[in-house]
Scaffold this motif. Structure first.
Motif, PDB file in Angstrom:
ATOM      1  N   THR A   1      45.502  28.433  59.883  1.00 37.58           N
ATOM      2  CA  THR A   1      44.787  28.770  58.650  1.00 37.58           C
ATOM      3  C   THR A   1      43.797  29.909  58.869  1.00 37.58           C
ATOM      4  O   THR A   1      43.368  30.545  57.903  1.00 37.58           O
ATOM      5  CB  THR A   1      44.010  27.559  58.102  1.00 37.58           C
ATOM      6  OG1 THR A   1      42.967  27.203  59.026  1.00 37.58           O
ATOM      7  CG2 THR A   1      44.933  26.363  57.888  1.00 37.58           C
ATOM      8  N   GLY A   2      43.404  30.127  60.115  1.00 37.66           N
ATOM      9  CA  GLY A   2      42.408  31.146  60.413  1.00 37.66           C
ATOM     10  C   GLY A   2      41.004  30.763  59.983  1.00 37.66           C
ATOM     11  O   GLY A   2      40.102  31.607  59.972  1.00 37.66           O
ATOM     12  N   ILE A   3      40.801  29.494  59.632  1.00 36.77           N
ATOM     13  CA  ILE A   3      39.523  29.039  59.082  1.00 36.77           C
ATOM     14  C   ILE A   3      38.854  28.064  60.044  1.00 36.77           C
ATOM     15  O   ILE A   3      39.507  27.158  60.578  1.00 36.77           O
ATOM     16  CB  ILE A   3      39.732  28.370  57.708  1.00 36.77           C
ATOM     17  CG1 ILE A   3      40.316  29.389  56.715  1.00 36.77           C
ATOM     18  CG2 ILE A   3      38.421  27.787  57.174  1.00 36.77           C
ATOM     19  CD1 ILE A   3      40.782  28.777  55.410  1.00 36.77           C
ATOM     20  N   GLN A   4      37.563  28.254  60.249  1.00 33.67           N
ATOM     21  CA  GLN A   4      36.783  27.375  61.120  1.00 33.67           C
ATOM     22  C   GLN A   4      36.299  26.181  60.298  1.00 33.67           C
ATOM     23  O   GLN A   4      35.446  26.321  59.420  1.00 33.67           O
ATOM     24  CB  GLN A   4      35.601  28.133  61.721  1.00 33.67           C
ATOM     25  CG  GLN A   4      34.836  27.342  62.769  1.00 33.67           C
ATOM     26  CD  GLN A   4      33.739  28.173  63.413  1.00 33.67           C
ATOM     27  OE1 GLN A   4      33.781  29.397  63.400  1.00 33.67           O
ATOM     28  NE2 GLN A   4      32.750  27.491  63.972  1.00 33.67           N
ATOM     29  N   PHE A   5      36.841  25.009  60.601  1.00 36.70           N
ATOM     30  CA  PHE A   5      36.568  23.832  59.775  1.00 36.70           C
ATOM     31  C   PHE A   5      35.082  23.496  59.707  1.00 36.70           C
ATOM     32  O   PHE A   5      34.562  23.177  58.632  1.00 36.70           O
ATOM     33  CB  PHE A   5      37.347  22.621  60.298  1.00 36.70           C
ATOM     34  CG  PHE A   5      36.945  21.331  59.632  1.00 36.70           C
ATOM     35  CD1 PHE A   5      37.328  21.060  58.331  1.00 36.70           C
ATOM     36  CD2 PHE A   5      36.146  20.408  60.303  1.00 36.70           C
ATOM     37  CE1 PHE A   5      36.933  19.885  57.698  1.00 36.70           C
ATOM     38  CE2 PHE A   5      35.753  19.228  59.681  1.00 36.70           C
ATOM     39  CZ  PHE A   5      36.148  18.964  58.373  1.00 36.70           C
ATOM     40  N   SER A   6      34.377  23.540  60.824  1.00 30.52           N
ATOM     41  CA  SER A   6      32.969  23.133  60.829  1.00 30.52           C
ATOM     42  C   SER A   6      32.129  24.007  59.903  1.00 30.52           C
ATOM     43  O   SER A   6      31.243  23.508  59.189  1.00 30.52           O
ATOM     44  CB  SER A   6      32.404  23.174  62.251  1.00 30.52           C
ATOM     45  OG  SER A   6      32.481  24.487  62.789  1.00 30.52           O
ATOM     46  N   ARG A   7      32.414  25.289  59.873  1.00 26.38           N
ATOM     47  CA  ARG A   7      31.662  26.191  58.994  1.00 26.38           C
ATOM     48  C   ARG A   7      32.057  25.975  57.533  1.00 26.38           C
ATOM     49  O   ARG A   7      31.218  26.074  56.630  1.00 26.38           O
ATOM     50  CB  ARG A   7      31.892  27.648  59.401  1.00 26.38           C
ATOM     51  CG  ARG A   7      31.422  27.958  60.813  1.00 26.38           C
ATOM     52  CD  ARG A   7      31.392  29.435  61.109  1.00 26.38           C
ATOM     53  NE  ARG A   7      30.224  30.069  60.492  1.00 26.38           N
ATOM     54  CZ  ARG A   7      29.808  31.302  60.787  1.00 26.38           C
ATOM     55  NH1 ARG A   7      30.465  32.030  61.675  1.00 26.38           N
ATOM     56  NH2 ARG A   7      28.761  31.813  60.186  1.00 26.38           N
TER      57      ARG A   7
END
Length: 293
Positions: free
Chosen positions: A262-268
């Motif tokens: 996804t290229g997305i940082q889950f925590s952020r």
């Protein structure tokens, strides 16, 4: 690792149902937090009559700021008619979603036009702005609160009509959360098979707790672009029972755990959702919002 593109539509679909006006500053702060999590496709507003949806009265400002601020992100907006497209283009937005319902009844409730009238206006848009990137949001693809469930053949027939006038990007929308995984697989596989040159997306609501499983069914059937909203906020204001979108952070968590890219940082992203939840009162369907760790 297969790439799945997350299209965050919360700043439009999530915010549009909130009665109290959300300050432009808060909207921009939420969008900024989403962007910093790595989301590369964000629908930031809609260019609609502010008398119909007062929450979008700052569309021009939000669009212009985002277009200036995020050169590496696809910034888009929703438009229901030619005037909305004119306003969006004037604000520098050339990635647009234009909505037409498969349901005649919902189209009249949503944009106060028949389907034929909406299609005629869409043809004017395509003629006037041949270089814009336009996604056709096909509302009520998976069922309508007024007319019920449609057959796969009915969906494909209407897609035929859209493709015939030059539409190249179609978003299949579960406007009131009536879809089921088998139905999603059937419709998605049929349209992708018939029109491999068309980019198809899906937008699934979580009204009945089916958001993640239906979105996954679409991905497994070949969809690479999926829409969702931060916190699962929102729903169609002109569709009874449409509360609750699929939560972006829940979706990203699932896809990341399944080794999709996804290229997305889950925590952020979760931090962004919790900020939104703190700042904006609304109907949230997201689960991770309430998990402490």
């Amino acid at each position: 690792m297969r790439k799945i593109n997350i299209v965050e539509v919360g700043p439009r679909d999530g915010f549009q149902n909130i009665c109290d006006f959300i300050s432009t500053e808060t909207k921009l702060n939420v969008i900024d937090a989403i962007a910093k999590a790595g989301v590369k496709h964000i629908q930031v507003t809609s260019f609609v009559n502010p008398k119909a949806i007062p929450q979008m009265k700052d569309a021009k400002t939000v669009a212009e700021v985002c277009k200036e601020r995020y050169s590496d992100i696809e910034i888009s907006a929703l438009t229901p008619n030619l005037r909305g497209v004119d306003d969006a283009v004037a604000a520098g937005i050339t990635n647009l979603s234009y909505v037409i319902s498969l349901s005649e009844s919902h189209n009249k409730a949503n944009v106060r036009k028949t389907r034929d009238e909406s299609i005629a206006e869409l043809e004017k848009v395509l003629k006037k702005y041949p270089s814009i990137h336009l996604t056709l949001d096909l509302a009520t693809t998976f069922g309508c609160p007024f007319e019920g469930i449609y057959t796969t053949d009915q969906v494909v027939h209407f897609v035929d009509r859209l493709v015939s006038i030059g539409v190249k990007d179609i978003n299949l929308c579960d406007t009131v959360g009536l879809a089921n995984p088998q139905q999603v697989r059937n419709i998605v596989s049929q349209v992708i098979s018939k029109y491999p040159q068309i980019k198809f997306q899906i937008h699934i609501h979580d009204t009945r707790g089916m958001g993640l499983v239906n979105t996954l069914a679409g991905i497994e059937a070949g969809i690479d672009y999926v829409q969702s909203t931060l916190g699962g906020l929102g729903g169609c204001p002109f569709a009874p029972g449409a509360s609750g979108n699929t939560s972006t952070e829940d979706l990203v968590y699932m896809l990341n755990e399944m080794n999709f890219d996804t290229g997305i940082q889950f925590s952020r992203l979760l931090a962004a959702a919790k900020y939104e939840y703190k700042m904006i009162q609304g109907n949230y369907s997201g689960h991770h919002l309430h998990i402490e760790k």
